[in-house]
Structures are given as C-alpha cells and as structure tokens.
Design a protein around this motif. Structure first.
Motif, PDB file in Angstrom:
ATOM      1  N   TYR A 145      40.637  36.400  39.639  1.00 20.63           N
ATOM      2  CA  TYR A 145      40.368  37.313  40.979  1.00 20.63           C
ATOM      3  C   TYR A 145      40.619  36.676  42.244  1.00 20.63           C
ATOM      4  O   TYR A 145      41.061  37.172  43.272  1.00 20.63           O
ATOM      5  CB  TYR A 145      39.121  37.777  40.835  1.00 20.63           C
ATOM      6  N   MET A 146      40.557  35.184  42.200  1.00 20.08           N
ATOM      7  CA  MET A 146      40.849  34.500  43.368  1.00 20.08           C
ATOM      8  C   MET A 146      42.157  34.040  43.500  1.00 20.08           C
ATOM      9  O   MET A 146      42.761  33.827  44.556  1.00 20.08           O
ATOM     10  CB  MET A 146      39.807  33.390  43.694  1.00 20.08           C
ATOM     11  N   ALA A 147      42.677  33.617  42.427  1.00 16.01           N
ATOM     12  CA  ALA A 147      43.898  32.929  42.355  1.00 16.01           C
ATOM     13  C   ALA A 147      45.016  33.866  41.498  1.00 16.01           C
ATOM     14  O   ALA A 147      46.333  33.403  41.520  1.00 16.01           O
ATOM     15  CB  ALA A 147      43.993  31.521  41.544  1.00 16.01           C
ATOM     16  N   GLN A 148      44.728  35.110  41.145  1.00 14.44           N
ATOM     17  CA  GLN A 148      45.650  35.970  40.400  1.00 14.44           C
ATOM     18  C   GLN A 148      46.436  35.334  39.439  1.00 14.44           C
ATOM     19  O   GLN A 148      47.426  35.596  39.268  1.00 14.44           O
ATOM     20  CB  GLN A 148      46.658  36.307  41.726  1.00 14.44           C
ATOM     21  N   ILE A 149      45.641  34.396  38.580  1.00 11.86           N
ATOM     22  CA  ILE A 149      46.036  34.018  37.357  1.00 11.86           C
ATOM     23  C   ILE A 149      45.238  34.510  36.087  1.00 11.86           C
ATOM     24  O   ILE A 149      44.198  34.054  35.766  1.00 11.86           O
ATOM     25  CB  ILE A 149      46.117  32.275  37.210  1.00 11.86           C
ATOM     26  N   PRO A 150      45.685  35.535  35.698  1.00 15.99           N
ATOM     27  CA  PRO A 150      44.681  36.475  34.580  1.00 15.99           C
ATOM     28  C   PRO A 150      44.932  35.709  33.003  1.00 15.99           C
ATOM     29  O   PRO A 150      44.116  35.965  32.432  1.00 15.99           O
ATOM     30  CB  PRO A 150      45.322  37.702  34.500  1.00 15.99           C
ATOM     31  N   GLU A 151      45.987  35.005  32.854  1.00 18.41           N
ATOM     32  CA  GLU A 151      46.279  34.309  31.592  1.00 18.41           C
ATOM     33  C   GLU A 151      45.195  33.776  30.834  1.00 18.41           C
ATOM     34  O   GLU A 151      44.782  33.978  29.705  1.00 18.41           O
ATOM     35  CB  GLU A 151      47.420  33.675  31.559  1.00 18.41           C
ATOM     36  N   PRO A 152      44.474  32.708  31.541  1.00 18.40           N
ATOM     37  CA  PRO A 152      43.327  32.040  30.788  1.00 18.40           C
ATOM     38  C   PRO A 152      42.132  32.968  30.447  1.00 18.40           C
ATOM     39  O   PRO A 152      41.817  32.534  29.679  1.00 18.40           O
ATOM     40  CB  PRO A 152      42.997  30.788  31.791  1.00 18.40           C
ATOM     41  N   ASN A 153      42.050  33.856  31.295  1.00 17.41           N
ATOM     42  CA  ASN A 153      40.976  34.763  31.130  1.00 17.41           C
ATOM     43  C   ASN A 153      41.135  35.625  29.709  1.00 17.41           C
ATOM     44  O   ASN A 153      39.945  35.719  29.092  1.00 17.41           O
ATOM     45  CB  ASN A 153      40.899  35.840  32.217  1.00 17.41           C
ATOM     46  N   ILE A 154      42.230  35.749  29.411  1.00 17.25           N
ATOM     47  CA  ILE A 154      42.488  36.424  28.189  1.00 17.25           C
ATOM     48  C   ILE A 154      42.155  35.781  26.971  1.00 17.25           C
ATOM     49  O   ILE A 154      41.328  36.392  26.173  1.00 17.25           O
ATOM     50  CB  ILE A 154      44.121  37.021  28.001  1.00 17.25           C
ATOM     51  N   TYR A 155      42.348  34.595  26.781  1.00 27.99           N
ATOM     52  CA  TYR A 155      42.206  33.860  25.775  1.00 27.99           C
ATOM     53  C   TYR A 155      40.485  33.314  25.640  1.00 27.99           C
ATOM     54  O   TYR A 155      39.935  33.246  24.886  1.00 27.99           O
ATOM     55  CB  TYR A 155      43.101  32.382  25.816  1.00 27.99           C
ATOM     56  N   ILE A 156      40.130  33.031  26.795  1.00 25.24           N
ATOM     57  CA  ILE A 156      38.647  32.518  27.095  1.00 25.24           C
ATOM     58  C   ILE A 156      37.791  33.562  26.808  1.00 25.24           C
ATOM     59  O   ILE A 156      36.900  33.791  26.010  1.00 25.24           O
ATOM     60  CB  ILE A 156      38.139  32.201  28.610  1.00 25.24           C
ATOM     61  N   GLY A 157      38.316  34.869  27.050  1.00 24.67           N
ATOM     62  CA  GLY A 157      37.452  36.270  26.877  1.00 24.67           C
ATOM     63  C   GLY A 157      37.671  36.670  25.301  1.00 24.67           C
ATOM     64  O   GLY A 157      36.492  36.729  24.814  1.00 24.67           O
ATOM     65  N   TYR A 158      38.741  36.228  24.772  1.00 24.52           N
ATOM     66  CA  TYR A 158      38.799  36.537  23.318  1.00 24.52           C
ATOM     67  C   TYR A 158      37.712  35.666  22.440  1.00 24.52           C
ATOM     68  O   TYR A 158      36.932  35.869  21.637  1.00 24.52           O
ATOM     69  CB  TYR A 158      40.096  36.292  22.737  1.00 24.52           C
TER      70      TYR A 158
END
Length: 94
Positions: free
Chosen positions: A28-41
């Motif tokens: 949300y701050m850096a507009q880099i969503p990719e790590p969130n996908i893997y960490i979220g899974y």
C-alpha cells in the motif's frame, strides 16, 4: 504433537508479523504487491494449521474450551502466538 504445535505457533507468529509489518506496507505504501501474495499464502496456510493443531492438542491434552479460546485469540493478536508458546506450550514440553 505439542512440539509440532509449538513450532507452528512460532512460524504463524512470524508470518503474521511479516505480512502486516512488511507485506502490507510494501503493497500500500510502495505499490509493490508481489511479496504480499507469497507471504499471504504462507500466513494463510500457517493460520489454518495453527487452528487445526490447536483443536487437536486441546482434545489430546483434555484442555477446555477456555484454553482453546485463548489459543485462538492469540492467533489474531500480534505477538500472541509467541506469548502462548512461552506461557502454555513450553512448560508442557519440559
């Protein structure tokens, strides 16, 4: 089973902190969503494993519903699973 639950509690706590401490700010701050996908899974899997193992351990140890509620609520609070591991699980292992 208690050792596996203890390890899962620690890993779930780490994944929680990674998700909300690193993943969400990056998304949300850096507009880099990719790590969130893997960490979220990983966090989702570990959360489900934690809850299932909490049920299994409560049945195995004949802990009451209050104890399960403590274990479950701890999974929703930052650092909660670390507290549960130190206060309730580690003493049972020794």
């Amino acid at each position: 089973m208690l050792k596996i639950f203890s390890l899962t509690a620690i890993l779930e706590g780490i994944s929680y902190l990674l998700l909300f401490g690193i993943g969400m700010p990056l998304k949300y701050m850096a507009q880099i969503p990719e790590p969130n996908i893997y960490i979220g899974y990983a966090h989702g899997f570990l959360f489900m494993a934690y809850v299932v193992l909490a049920i299994v351990v409560c049945v195995e140890k004949k802990w009451d519903l209050k104890m399960f509620a403590i274990l479950f609520i701890a999974s929703l609070v930052p650092f909660g699973t670390f507290y549960v591991d130190k206060k309730y699980l580690k003493p049972q292992l020794t």
